[in-house]
Design a protein around this motif. Structure first.
Motif, PDB file in Angstrom:
ATOM      1  N   HIS A  77       0.826  -1.216   0.000  1.00 30.54           N
ATOM      2  CA  HIS A  77       0.000   0.000   0.000  1.00 30.54           C
ATOM      3  C   HIS A  77       0.865   1.274   0.000  1.00 30.54           C
ATOM      4  N   SER A  78       2.059   1.175   0.573  1.00 31.50           N
ATOM      5  CA  SER A  78       2.972   2.341   0.607  1.00 31.50           C
ATOM      6  C   SER A  78       3.403   2.783  -0.775  1.00 31.50           C
ATOM      7  N   ASN A  79       3.317   1.889  -1.739  1.00 31.60           N
ATOM      8  CA  ASN A  79       3.686   2.249  -3.117  1.00 31.60           C
ATOM      9  C   ASN A  79       2.447   2.311  -4.019  1.00 31.60           C
ATOM     10  N   ILE A  80       1.291   2.442  -3.398  1.00 35.66           N
ATOM     11  CA  ILE A  80       0.046   2.642  -4.145  1.00 35.66           C
ATOM     12  C   ILE A  80      -0.562   3.989  -3.741  1.00 35.66           C
ATOM     13  N   VAL A  81      -0.809   4.111  -2.430  1.00 38.25           N
ATOM     14  CA  VAL A  81      -1.600   5.246  -1.937  1.00 38.25           C
ATOM     15  C   VAL A  81      -0.958   6.620  -2.226  1.00 38.25           C
ATOM     16  N   PRO A  82       0.369   6.798  -2.028  1.00 39.68           N
ATOM     17  CA  PRO A  82       0.937   8.125  -2.333  1.00 39.68           C
ATOM     18  C   PRO A  82       0.711   8.529  -3.791  1.00 39.68           C
ATOM     19  N   TRP A  83       0.734   7.554  -4.702  1.00 43.72           N
ATOM     20  CA  TRP A  83       0.541   7.856  -6.135  1.00 43.72           C
ATOM     21  C   TRP A  83      -0.917   8.114  -6.436  1.00 43.72           C
ATOM     22  N   GLN A  84      -1.804   7.420  -5.707  1.00 46.39           N
ATOM     23  CA  GLN A  84      -3.240   7.671  -5.878  1.00 46.39           C
ATOM     24  C   GLN A  84      -3.582   9.087  -5.448  1.00 46.39           C
ATOM     25  N   ILE A  85      -3.017   9.499  -4.309  1.00 48.35           N
ATOM     26  CA  ILE A  85      -3.269  10.854  -3.795  1.00 48.35           C
ATOM     27  C   ILE A  85      -2.794  11.873  -4.825  1.00 48.35           C
ATOM     28  N   LEU A  86      -1.580  11.634  -5.355  1.00 47.61           N
ATOM     29  CA  LEU A  86      -0.999  12.556  -6.337  1.00 47.61           C
ATOM     30  C   LEU A  86      -1.846  12.608  -7.613  1.00 47.61           C
ATOM     31  N   CYS A  87      -2.245  11.438  -8.101  1.00 44.37           N
ATOM     32  CA  CYS A  87      -3.024  11.374  -9.343  1.00 44.37           C
ATOM     33  C   CYS A  87      -4.365  12.079  -9.175  1.00 44.37           C
ATOM     34  N   GLU A  88      -4.959  11.911  -8.011  1.00 44.67           N
ATOM     35  CA  GLU A  88      -6.243  12.562  -7.756  1.00 44.67           C
ATOM     36  C   GLU A  88      -6.078  14.080  -7.786  1.00 44.67           C
ATOM     37  N   GLU A  89      -5.023  14.529  -7.103  1.00 43.57           N
ATOM     38  CA  GLU A  89      -4.779  15.970  -7.017  1.00 43.57           C
ATOM     39  C   GLU A  89      -4.468  16.565  -8.386  1.00 43.57           C
ATOM     40  N   LYS A  90      -3.712  15.834  -9.181  1.00 44.06           N
ATOM     41  CA  LYS A  90      -3.216  16.390 -10.455  1.00 44.06           C
ATOM     42  C   LYS A  90      -4.052  15.951 -11.664  1.00 44.06           C
ATOM     43  N   LYS A  91      -5.065  15.146 -11.417  1.00 46.42           N
ATOM     44  CA  LYS A  91      -5.867  14.584 -12.515  1.00 46.42           C
ATOM     45  C   LYS A  91      -4.982  13.783 -13.475  1.00 46.42           C
ATOM     46  N   ALA A  92      -4.106  13.035 -12.889  1.00 49.91           N
ATOM     47  CA  ALA A  92      -3.243  12.136 -13.663  1.00 49.91           C
ATOM     48  C   ALA A  92      -3.829  10.728 -13.572  1.00 49.91           C
ATOM     49  N   LYS A  93      -3.213   9.785 -14.312  1.00 53.69           N
ATOM     50  CA  LYS A  93      -3.796   8.439 -14.383  1.00 53.69           C
ATOM     51  C   LYS A  93      -2.832   7.405 -13.784  1.00 53.69           C
ATOM     52  N   LEU A  94      -3.375   6.538 -12.943  1.00 50.86           N
ATOM     53  CA  LEU A  94      -2.568   5.468 -12.359  1.00 50.86           C
ATOM     54  C   LEU A  94      -2.839   4.180 -13.134  1.00 50.86           C
ATOM     55  N   LYS A  95      -1.776   3.581 -13.681  1.00 47.69           N
ATOM     56  CA  LYS A  95      -1.941   2.342 -14.442  1.00 47.69           C
ATOM     57  C   LYS A  95      -1.203   1.210 -13.722  1.00 47.69           C
ATOM     58  N   VAL A  96      -1.701  -0.009 -13.898  1.00 46.67           N
ATOM     59  CA  VAL A  96      -1.183  -1.116 -13.098  1.00 46.67           C
ATOM     60  C   VAL A  96      -0.732  -2.284 -13.984  1.00 46.67           C
ATOM     61  N   VAL A  97       0.506  -2.726 -13.805  1.00 49.43           N
ATOM     62  CA  VAL A  97       1.002  -3.899 -14.532  1.00 49.43           C
ATOM     63  C   VAL A  97       0.423  -5.144 -13.864  1.00 49.43           C
ATOM     64  N   PRO A  98      -0.303  -5.990 -14.622  1.00 53.22           N
ATOM     65  CA  PRO A  98      -0.913  -7.162 -13.993  1.00 53.22           C
ATOM     66  C   PRO A  98       0.096  -8.244 -13.611  1.00 53.22           C
ATOM     67  N   VAL A  99      -0.391  -9.161 -12.768  1.00 51.35           N
ATOM     68  CA  VAL A  99       0.441 -10.230 -12.197  1.00 51.35           C
ATOM     69  C   VAL A  99      -0.071 -11.574 -12.708  1.00 51.35           C
ATOM     70  N   SER A 100       0.840 -12.485 -13.049  1.00 50.40           N
ATOM     71  CA  SER A 100       0.444 -13.810 -13.552  1.00 50.40           C
ATOM     72  C   SER A 100      -0.017 -14.707 -12.399  1.00 50.40           C
ATOM     73  N   ASN A 101      -0.534 -15.878 -12.752  1.00 55.74           N
ATOM     74  CA  ASN A 101      -0.969 -16.825 -11.714  1.00 55.74           C
ATOM     75  C   ASN A 101       0.191 -17.293 -10.842  1.00 55.74           C
ATOM     76  N   GLU A 102       1.387 -17.275 -11.419  1.00 51.64           N
ATOM     77  CA  GLU A 102       2.581 -17.685 -10.647  1.00 51.64           C
ATOM     78  C   GLU A 102       3.060 -16.567  -9.727  1.00 51.64           C
ATOM     79  N   GLY A 103       2.532 -15.367  -9.958  1.00 50.45           N
ATOM     80  CA  GLY A 103       2.954 -14.235  -9.126  1.00 50.45           C
ATOM     81  C   GLY A 103       4.096 -13.458  -9.744  1.00 50.45           C
ATOM     82  N   GLU A 104       4.191 -13.494 -11.089  1.00 51.03           N
ATOM     83  CA  GLU A 104       5.223 -12.716 -11.775  1.00 51.03           C
ATOM     84  C   GLU A 104       4.557 -11.566 -12.535  1.00 51.03           C
TER      85      GLU A 104
END
Ligand code: 7TS
Length: 413
Positions: free
Chosen positions: A131-158
């Motif tokens: 969460h420490s590497n999610i929430v600060p960017w969410q706060i920033l994106c909300e404030e700046k109207k920027a977009k947060l994109k997420v790299v998905p994870v495989s079933n193996e966890g990669e």
């Protein structure tokens, strides 16, 4: 078994003797501490460094001209030199002391982020972030109207690296990624990620909270723009974090907190700011714990990262093999490259119940979402049981974990 854990100048039992807490009992049994990814235990040398500071030369730093202040300042700054060497930063000015990984990431989000991120810009993180590497960017994106994109994870966890390529655009300003997942143990290919992000013109922050204790960290070779980690996961004290940054970035960034130490001159009309690293270190820092961090680095250097890694890998393979014997147990996170951490669920049981039954047998593990709720959601589970191994853990302790688990599962299912 005992002999198997003593070789090549590595003696786990001699290492254990340096950690006083490992001698204590929990619920009438000798403690088996397997919650190292949350925080590691501290060797006597780290505890001594704290005692020596408070009993010998406690003073505020950088300001006083008296002997105690000079001694405290010298030791505090020696800790910075030790960290610089430890991660191979180009200069000591690039090592900024914070309260932890969380504060290091927030510093970058607040200072660099508020200056550089504009409406329509994009920030990429991954699906396995703390969460420490999610929430600060969410706060920033909300404030700046920027977009947060997420790299998905495989079933193996990669991480799905092809997806990262698709997400990177000319609007991507930052990629902020965990070096190692705290919930799965996956080691991410950060060098590859950094190269791709740089090709797209983005800056990269690597969250090294879980990697720094296990892997060799060379920030120059890695090429990251920022690297954040916490002392308390490296056999050091709580309350100290580190932010490494490339010099031109740190120099161009606006200040984070205002106060003492971070200034050159203050008038009511205008304040000029101090040079790096002090520009980002407002107020009296955590002097004692920073000094003790140097003792933790000395400890790791004495053991040797390579030997520690070999030992921890042996524990990982042994535990992975042994835990399969528990009926209904499923390991979550089977990446090819992992640190010494196993997350698992057991059919028809709740992780918390297993955690409580293990604690009743003196075995400390972590249960729950591990501050990675989106990742748990990805795997369709409320949480896991997590056993994470440090340099002082033994195969005998894994045997105790196995026996403890078999007992717990028998009671629950
Ligand atoms: N990033 C990662 C990958 C982490 O594992 C943690 C802490 C943090 C950031 C935050 O570090 P802090 O020192 O600022 O709190 N991880 C955990 C954990 O897995 N269990 O407890 C803390």
């Amino acid at each position: 078994m005992r002999d198997a854990m003593i070789r090549n100048g590595f003696d786990v039992y001699a290492i254990r003797e340096q950690f006083p807490v490992l001698d204590r009992e929990v619920k009438g049994r000798r403690l088996v501490y397997l919650d190292n990814a949350a925080t590691s235990q501290k060797p006597q040398s780290v505890i001594d460094a704290l005692i020596n500071y408070y009993s010998g030369y406690n003073a505020n730093i950088h300001r006083g001209i008296h002997t105690l202040a000079e001694e405290a300042t010298a030791d505090f700054e020696k800790a910075r030199d030790a960290v610089q060497l430890f991660v191979n930063a180009q200069t000591r000015e690039q090592i900024i002391f914070t309260r932890g990984t969380t504060e290091s990431i927030n510093l970058v989000a607040y200072s660099w982020g508020r200056q550089k991120i504009n409406a329509g810009d994009e920030i990429i993180i991954s699906g396995m972030e703390h969460h420490s590497n999610i929430v600060p960017w969410q706060i920033l994106c909300e404030e700046k109207k920027a977009k947060l994109k997420v790299v998905p994870v495989s079933n193996e966890g990669e991480l799905l690296m092809d997806e990262l390529e698709k997400l990177l655009t000319s609007r991507t300003k930052l990629v902020s990624i965990a070096h190692v997942s705290n919930a799965l143990g996956t080691v991410n290919p950060v060098k590859q990620i950094i190269d791709k992000a740089h090709q797209a013109g983005a800056v990269v922050l690597v969250d090294g909270a879980q990697s720094t204790v296990h892997l060799d960290i060379d920030v120059q070779e890695m090429g990251c723009d920022f690297f954040a980690f916490s002392a308390h996961k490296l056999y050091g004290p709580t309350g100290v974090g580190i932010l490494y940054g490339k010099k031109h970035l740190l120099e161009s960034m606006p200040v984070f907190q205002g106060g003492g130490e971070m200034i050159k001159e203050v008038t009511f009309e205008k304040t000029t700011y101090n040079d790096l690293p002090y520009k980002f270190e407002a107020g009296t820092p955590n002097i004692a714990d920073t000094i003790a961090l140097r003792a933790a680095i000395d400890f790791m250097n004495k053991v040797g990262k390579e030997k520690a890694r070999e030992h921890e890998h042996e524990l990982l393979y042994y535990a992975t093999e042994q835990l399969q014997r528990v009926p209904g147990l499923k390991i979550i996170g089977r990446a090819k490259e992992k640190t010494s951490l196993i997350s698992f669920v057991v059919d028809n049981t709740h992780p918390q119940d297993i955690g409580i039954l293990l604690d009743n047998q003196g075995i400390a593990v972590r249960t729950g979402h591990h501050c990675a709720q989106p990742l748990m959601r990805r795997f369709g589970i409320p949480g896991t049981v997590r056993a994470s191994f440090a340099v002082y853990n033994t195969k005998e302790e894994i045997d105790e974990l196995l026996a403890g688990l078999q007992k717990a599962v028998k009671m629950l299912v």
